[in-house]
Design an enzyme around this catalytic site. Structure first.
Site, mmCIF file in Angstrom:
data_model
loop_
_atom_site.group_PDB
_atom_site.id
_atom_site.type_symbol
_atom_site.label_atom_id
_atom_site.label_comp_id
_atom_site.label_asym_id
_atom_site.label_seq_id
_atom_site.Cartn_x
_atom_site.Cartn_y
_atom_site.Cartn_z
ATOM 1 N N ARG A 102 -8.513 -7.545 -8.763
ATOM 2 C CA ARG A 102 -9.272 -8.767 -9.023
ATOM 3 C C ARG A 102 -10.714 -8.411 -9.321
ATOM 4 O O ARG A 102 -11.119 -7.253 -9.231
ATOM 5 C CB ARG A 102 -9.230 -9.674 -7.793
ATOM 6 C CG ARG A 102 -9.603 -8.914 -6.530
ATOM 7 C CD ARG A 102 -9.822 -9.784 -5.338
ATOM 8 N NE ARG A 102 -9.733 -9.047 -4.081
ATOM 9 C CZ ARG A 102 -10.653 -8.198 -3.636
ATOM 10 N NH1 ARG A 102 -11.736 -7.983 -4.353
ATOM 11 N NH2 ARG A 102 -10.496 -7.573 -2.485
ATOM 12 N N GLU A 157 -1.946 6.795 8.878
ATOM 13 C CA GLU A 157 -2.869 7.704 8.220
ATOM 14 C C GLU A 157 -3.629 8.494 9.281
ATOM 15 O O GLU A 157 -3.899 7.971 10.365
ATOM 16 C CB GLU A 157 -3.891 6.951 7.357
ATOM 17 C CG GLU A 157 -3.346 6.331 6.108
ATOM 18 C CD GLU A 157 -4.419 5.622 5.299
ATOM 19 O OE1 GLU A 157 -4.125 5.251 4.150
ATOM 20 O OE2 GLU A 157 -5.541 5.419 5.820
ATOM 21 N N LYS A 206 0.824 -1.202 0.000
ATOM 22 C CA LYS A 206 0.000 0.000 0.000
ATOM 23 C C LYS A 206 0.859 1.254 0.000
ATOM 24 O O LYS A 206 0.456 2.300 -0.533
ATOM 25 C CB LYS A 206 -0.947 -0.022 1.193
ATOM 26 C CG LYS A 206 -2.036 -1.089 1.071
ATOM 27 C CD LYS A 206 -2.956 -1.079 2.261
ATOM 28 C CE LYS A 206 -4.126 -2.043 2.064
ATOM 29 N NZ LYS A 206 -3.692 -3.420 1.821
#
Length: 535
Positions: free
Chosen positions: A364, A272, A188
């Site tokens: 996906r 974050e 990420k």
């Protein structure tokens, strides 16, 4: 061992004239797939002689504009998954004249679709690590069957770069992004760097992983609490800790590091700022090997429990045309920066003030893809297969029309109050009447069938379409009210509670919606104390 099941309707191995019903079977992507990544990615993971694993420096043998002449037409597809997605992919293969190969574990040996596929192969015990997460067993089934392509579905090995490269290295077409792309976007932090470089806003925080709880406290002293600590390689709603004060920092950091190492093989975590009352908005896209990217609209995925979706809809009640165009542009820029090919979603958070932040890419097919198919009329699985074959997208962005409103409710084998799993045997089952134009049911259910404890507890997806949002919601409520399951507990009552909420009907949603709804629900609306907000 190969087993050729006769068709349950005709007695033949395959009936090319068979009409498919608008009722399928179900499995979700939020299964604990990443645990195996930690196991399978260890150096020296044993594969049978003749198989090779991922080499990051090797050339990517994936159809692109550079090797288009080498692309092959898919003739036989192995579906490396279980449940609903197997039947969903089979439906498109039947339409395209592609033969199908299914695989199954001990727990799934009686699944009805095994009689409807061209071939079926047993790949191991019920434990998913020894079957659906077993790269060697799946490749062996592909070799025995002569399958020339593999579709991973969602969950299990669908985003595993080791599996993707093993497929490609052994001369089989991989229906998904190139292995090198999968390996890169597994991080990420890498995706946050790509987004920052592409000018796409990300949630304020660190771009790189942190090394200690002290680093977390130092960041908080400058930027304040609350903060969210996330695993760099987490997923499926796992690997997320909210930290509200220094006293929590050490315990949260150490706990998340342990989870990361055990479940994902990587302890790294980043910071974050917590976005207060956010909405979860995702963009469905298709990208080919010629630099083309087409967005198929957004989906509102804010109704979640344990960071996992339970109701999805499109279009979002709050995204207007200007914001949609901006999100499409951000998505296209990210796709090209990543070198992505195939179907996928870009995930965004929308703050209460209307600011959008990129979170991650899901590489996906999504569980909720039928919402977009209902809205656009585009078969996303067909597009996956065509892109994997090396074809250029025929769609242009102007061709994509969002018609009406579509909404999906997931039905889990869980207690509707505590959301704890409820495995067992389905003693009685009654489906609502389906209408191909307005109602679709994807499921993995039969009366008398066992719901095993080994896999994700998703039983069904009920998808409704209407001219307006309220029309679609009303159709979904009627369908869920007519859906009867006995022998196990399901989340149908929870779905009906959500859909009847005035705030939901007004489109006032955020990712904490279920917490607030359960906290305020009257006692006669719940069968017991609402445990989920405390879990």
């Amino acid at each position: 061992m190969s087993v050729r099941y006769p068709c349950r309707h005709t007695g033949e191995s395959r009936n090319p004239e068979r009409q498919w019903m608008p009722v399928f079977t179900g499995m979700t992507e939020e299964v604990d797939t990443y645990f195996c990544c930690a196991v399978l990615s260890k150096p020296g993971f044993p594969l049978r002689k003749g198989y090779r694993l991922f080499n990051p420096t090797s050339a990517i043998r994936h159809p692109t504009s550079a090797n288009r002449k080498d692309a092959k037409v898919i003739k036989k597809l192995l579906i490396a998954n279980r449940g609903e997605i197997v039947v969903r992919v089979m439906k498109t293969c039947h339409k395209l004249g592609i033969k199908t190969v299914a695989v199954y574990s001990d727990a799934d040996r009686n699944m009805f679709y095994l009689k409807e596929t061209d071939e079926a192969y047993h790949i191991g015990p019920s434990n998913p690590i020894k079957s659906y997460l077993n790269i060697e067993a799946i490749l062996d089934a592909a070799r025995q069957s002569g399958a020339d392509a593999i579709h991973p579905g969602y969950g299990f090995l669908s985003e595993n770069s080791l599996f993707a490269d093993a497929v490609v290295t052994n001369g089989i077409t991989w229906v998904g992004p190139p292995p090198a792309v999968l390996m890169a976007i597994d991080s990420k932090c890498y995706c946050r760097k790509i987004a920052t470089d592409a000018g796409v806003p990300v949630i304020p925080g660190t771009i790189d992983t942190i090394s200690s709880a002290d680093e977390l406290c130092r960041y908080a002293s400058e930027h304040g609490y609350p903060l969210v600590l996330k695993l760099d390689k987490g997923g499926g709603g796992k690997g997320i800790e909210v930290v509200r004060e220094d006293l929590q920092a050490k315990e949260a950091f150490e706990r998340l590091s342990r989870i990361g190492m055990l479940a994902f093989g990587h302890p790294g975590a980043y910071i974050e700022k917590e976005v207060i009352s956010p909405r979860h908005i995702e963009i469905q896209f298709l990208a080919d090997g010629f630099g083309n990217c087409v967005c198929l609209g957004e989906r509102e995925c804010s109704i979640q429990r344990r960071y996992q979706k339970i109701i999805e809809e499109s279009p979002s009640p709050v995204v207007h045309e200007k914001e949609r165009a901006m999100l499409f542009e951000c998505t296209a820029n990210l796709v090209r920066a990543m070198g992505y090919q195939g179907a996928g979603t870009m995930e965004f958070l929308r703050s209460a003030e209307g600011q959008f932040y990129f979170m991650e890419v899901n590489a996906r097919l999504q569980v909720e893809h039928p919402v977009t198919e209902f809205l656009t009329g585009i078969d996303i699985v067909e597009q996956q297969l065509r892109i994997a074959s090396g074809e250029k997208l025929e769609l242009q962005q102007a061709d994509v029309q969002l018609r009406g409103h579509a909404i999906e409710a997931r039905i889990y084998a869980e207690d509707p109050v505590s959301f704890c799993p409820s495995p067992g045997t389905i003693s009685s089952l009654q489906f609502p009447a389906t209408d191909p134009a307005h109602l679709r049911i994807d499921h993995a259910m039969e009366a008398g069938a066992a719901v095993p404890p080994y896999y994700d507890p998703l039983l069904a997806k009920v998808i409704a379409w209407g001219e307006s949002r309220r029309d679609a919601v009303d159709k979904l409520v009627r369908a869920l009210s007519e859906f009867h399951v006995e022998g196990i507990k399901t989340t149908i009552p929870a779905n009906l509670l959500i859909l009847s909420s005035p705030k939901f009907l007004d489109g006032e949603l955020d990712t904490g919606f279920i917490d607030g709804l359960y906290a305020s629900a009257a006692p006669d609306q719940l069968s017991g104390k609402p445990l989920w907000p405390c879990m």
